[in-house]
Design an enzyme around this catalytic site. Structure first.
Site, PDB file in Angstrom:
ATOM      1  N   THR A  93       0.855  -1.187   0.000  1.00 13.99           N
ATOM      2  CA  THR A  93       0.000   0.000   0.000  1.00 13.99           C
ATOM      3  C   THR A  93       0.895   1.243   0.000  1.00 13.99           C
ATOM      4  OG1 THR A  93      -1.655  -1.238   1.222  1.00 13.99           O
ATOM      5  CG2 THR A  93      -1.870   1.145   1.253  1.00 13.99           C
ATOM      6  N   LYS A 219      -9.431 -11.244  -8.549  1.00 12.02           N
ATOM      7  CA  LYS A 219      -8.498 -11.461  -7.433  1.00 12.02           C
ATOM      8  C   LYS A 219      -8.868 -10.552  -6.257  1.00 12.02           C
ATOM      9  CE  LYS A 219      -4.856 -12.277  -5.023  1.00 12.02           C
ATOM     10  NZ  LYS A 219      -4.328 -13.471  -4.460  1.00 12.02           N
ATOM     11  N   CYS A 275      -2.153  -9.742   2.115  1.00 10.34           N
ATOM     12  CA  CYS A 275      -3.088  -9.512   0.998  1.00 10.34           C
ATOM     13  C   CYS A 275      -4.395  -8.828   1.367  1.00 10.34           C
ATOM     14  CB  CYS A 275      -3.418 -10.838   0.331  1.00 10.34           C
ATOM     15  SG  CYS A 275      -2.034 -11.492  -0.583  1.00 10.34           S
TER      16      CYS A 275
HETATM   17  C1  UDX Z   1      -5.173 -14.970   1.435  1.00 11.32           C
HETATM   18  C2  UDX Z   1      -6.136 -15.720   0.501  1.00 11.32           C
HETATM   19  O1  UDX Z   1      -6.729 -16.808   1.201  1.00 11.32           O
HETATM   20  C3  UDX Z   1      -5.398 -16.201  -0.730  1.00 11.32           C
HETATM   21  O2  UDX Z   1      -6.288 -16.820  -1.648  1.00 11.32           O
HETATM   22  C4  UDX Z   1      -4.701 -15.030  -1.389  1.00 11.32           C
HETATM   23  O3  UDX Z   1      -3.935 -15.485  -2.489  1.00 11.32           O
HETATM   24  C5  UDX Z   1      -3.804 -14.315  -0.402  1.00 11.32           C
HETATM   25  O4  UDX Z   1      -4.548 -13.912   0.747  1.00 11.32           O
HETATM   26  P1  UDX Z   1      -3.331 -15.689   3.220  1.00 11.32           P
HETATM   27  O5  UDX Z   1      -3.279 -14.251   3.576  1.00 11.32           O
HETATM   28  O6  UDX Z   1      -2.065 -16.416   2.988  1.00 11.32           O
HETATM   29  O7  UDX Z   1      -4.223 -15.908   1.894  1.00 11.32           O
HETATM   30  O8  UDX Z   1      -4.091 -16.484   4.398  1.00 11.32           O
HETATM   31  P2  UDX Z   1      -5.588 -16.876   4.773  1.00 11.32           P
HETATM   32  O9  UDX Z   1      -5.609 -18.311   5.088  1.00 11.32           O
HETATM   33  O10 UDX Z   1      -6.554 -16.409   3.776  1.00 11.32           O
HETATM   34  O11 UDX Z   1      -5.804 -16.100   6.148  1.00 11.32           O
HETATM   35  C6  UDX Z   1      -5.805 -14.670   6.227  1.00 11.32           C
HETATM   36  C7  UDX Z   1      -6.068 -14.223   7.641  1.00 11.32           C
HETATM   37  O12 UDX Z   1      -7.404 -14.493   8.043  1.00 11.32           O
HETATM   38  C8  UDX Z   1      -5.181 -14.912   8.683  1.00 11.32           C
HETATM   39  O13 UDX Z   1      -4.779 -13.962   9.641  1.00 11.32           O
HETATM   40  C9  UDX Z   1      -6.098 -15.958   9.282  1.00 11.32           C
HETATM   41  O14 UDX Z   1      -5.704 -16.355  10.552  1.00 11.32           O
HETATM   42  C10 UDX Z   1      -7.415 -15.191   9.276  1.00 11.32           C
HETATM   43  N1  UDX Z   1      -8.607 -16.061   9.306  1.00 11.32           N
HETATM   44  C11 UDX Z   1      -8.829 -16.967   8.302  1.00 11.32           C
HETATM   45  C12 UDX Z   1      -9.540 -15.940  10.325  1.00 11.32           C
HETATM   46  O15 UDX Z   1      -9.371 -15.117  11.232  1.00 11.32           O
HETATM   47  N2  UDX Z   1     -10.661 -16.736  10.317  1.00 11.32           N
HETATM   48  C13 UDX Z   1     -10.912 -17.641   9.334  1.00 11.32           C
HETATM   49  O16 UDX Z   1     -11.959 -18.320   9.383  1.00 11.32           O
HETATM   50  C14 UDX Z   1      -9.965 -17.761   8.303  1.00 11.32           C
END
Ligand code: UDX
Length: 458
Positions: A93, A219, A275
């Site tokens: 950002t 995306k 992300c």
């Molecule tokens: C995310 C997207 O899932 C992925 O498709 C994209 O390419 C990049 O961003 P990522 O950031 O690696 O992936 O992790 P993700 O598993 O999505 O979790 C993101 C955050 O949400 C984490 O902090 C996780 O702990 C939190 N989370 C996830 C929750 O708090 N509750 C949930 O039910 C799921």
């Protein structure tokens, strides 16, 4: 060796490194080279001990090294010798100028485009791999088209959906691969080249092709949908705490509706990661620029609720611990933004640690993979933070534990032993709802889950 295709990736980070390692492993007849400006990072990849922690990654990298997977800093040569170029540089950002705090900072991306322009001596397919704002492909095309010497650049969008911690699994077995292209003859030909690469291991019906803007927007939209689910269940968790409802029960019941589905409904201290916030703010910026204020406000709320959840978490700690945290020692279980990664970018733990320090608490941080990053994140903090790898050592003399990351390790600890090591009354704030709350209560802890009735001995 004569390779069937020669692929380059600019950027050896969380997306570029694992993605290229998997392409190299699935396509032994292709040469895959990854370039990065950071010599230390390149050396780490070349040593077979990647600079990022990701289950299964080391093995895939070691398979390819010296065979068809190469890491280098020589970008000019990489561009000259390869015909298919993925661009996977970071797009954080913006922190300055117009759109600061919302828009994506595209300086690394533009630098990559200009380097391609400068060093290419034959036509190339250029693929946006990192998440870019909608219409970036067009800007990239415009830069690349400034050469008028018969060399062509076809720009494709191929956003990556992998999640950290499961990157290798997601790459090997993706829900879908998305390829956006122009619908010109050249654009479709370039698209088919990329389809052919993925078709080496992904079934054809999972390879989705679309127009380039749909690909870029999909995306951002996917990440908005996912993060929205978390903010929604987190908003419901606040209501649960006020009403005596249990957020796990509510999530289960809601998720059993097949139209809603059960995944991504775990209430938590908040989402983190590189992300979600970035992409959502990017979407907010796009909407504001296009005059879609209502849409922008709606999208932005997902981030605002996430901030609120972190504030609420610390306020709950403060209230439970007799309205003062000053001088109290609080152990953070986990600092990574999620389990199975050492990544702490946008981790809720960063803000929680800082808010606790603002309350004059002392913070002890433990994490099996993220202590190096944690130190960097809090490098400016002069007093009150310590980093301890062993969780039993970390809790010694603490008044409270706050679970920040859902590492399996924390489910399996000996909590009676931990209770003995802590100051009484001992508190646990389970920011991930992963512990056995009844068992902890029986040991003597005062237990504060997310979105559930607290279990306190007073
Ligand atoms: C995310 C997207 O899932 C992925 O498709 C994209 O390419 C990049 O961003 P990522 O950031 O690696 O992936 O992790 P993700 O598993 O999505 O979790 C993101 C955050 O949400 C984490 O902090 C996780 O702990 C939190 N989370 C996830 C929750 O708090 N509750 C949930 O039910 C799921």
């Amino acid at each position: 060796m004569n390779f069937d295709k020669r692929i380059l990736c600019i950027g050896a980070g969380y997306v570029g490194g694992p993605t290229m390692a998997v392409i190299a492993s699935k396509c032994p007849r292709y040469s895959v080279t990854v370039v990065d400006v950071d010599q230390g990072r390149v050396d780490a990849w070349n040593s077979g001990k990647p600079p990022i922690y990701e289950p299964g990654l080391d093995e895939v990298v070691r398979q390819g090294l010296g065979r068809n997977l190469f890491f280098t800093t020589d970008i000019a040569r990489g561009i000259r010798e390869n015909d298919i170029i993925f661009v996977s540089v970071n797009t954080p950002t913006k922190t300055f100028g117009a759109g600061a705090g919302l828009a994506a900072d595209l300086q690394y991306w533009e630098l990559a485009a200009r380097q391609i322009l400068e060093h290419a001596d034959s036509s190339k397919i250029v693929i946006e791999k990192s998440t870019f704002p909608v219409k970036t492909a067009q800007a990239m095309e415009r830069i690349l088209m400034s050469r008028n010497d018969g060399i062509h650049f076809d720009v494709l969008s191929n956003p990556e959906f992998l999640a950290e911690g499961t990157a290798i699994r997601d790459l090997v077995n993706p829900d879908r691969v998305l390829i956006g292209s122009r619908s010109t003859e050249r654009g479709l030909k370039a698209r088919d080249e990329l389809v052919a690469i993925y078709a080496n291991w992904v079934s054809r019906e999972r390879i989705i092709t679309s127009n380039i803007w749909s690909s870029e927007l999909s995306k951002l939209a996917s990440n908005f949908f996912l993060a929205q689910r978390i903010s929604t269940i987190n908003a419901i968790s606040a209501v649960c705490e006020k009403t005596g409802a249990d957020v796990s029960e509510v999530a289960k019941i809601v998720g059993m509706d097949s139209r809603i589905g059960s995944r991504f409904l775990n209430a938590s201290v908040g989402f983190g990661g590189s992300c979600f916030k970035k992409d959502i703010l990017n979407l907010v910026y796009l909407c504001r620029v296009e005059g879609l204020e209502e849409v922008a406000d709606y999208v932005e709320k997902v981030v605002l609720i996430n901030e609120y959840q972190k504030e609420r978490f610390v306020l709950n700690m403060l209230t439970a611990m007799f309205n003062t945290l000053a001088g109290k020692k609080i152990c953070l279980f986990g600092f990574a933004f999620k389990a199975d990664t050492g990544d702490t970018r946008e981790s809720p733990a960063i803000q929680i640690a800082r808010k606790l320090l603002d309350e004059h608490a002392e913070v002890v941080i433990t994490d099996p993979q993220a202590l190096v990053s944690a130190r960097e994140d809090l490098a400016d903090v002069e007093w009150g933070v310590s980093y301890v790898e062993d969780p039993y050592e970390a809790v010694r003399g603490c008044h409270a534990i706050a679970v920040m990351t859902e590492w399996n390790l924390y489910r399996e600890l000996d909590y009676s032993r931990i209770h003995d090591l802590m100051v009484k009354p001992a508190f646990i704030f389970d920011g991930r709802n992963i512990l056995d709350h009844q068992a902890l209560y029986e040991i003597g802890f005062n237990v504060y889950p997310i979105g559930k009735r607290p279990m306190s001995h007073f």
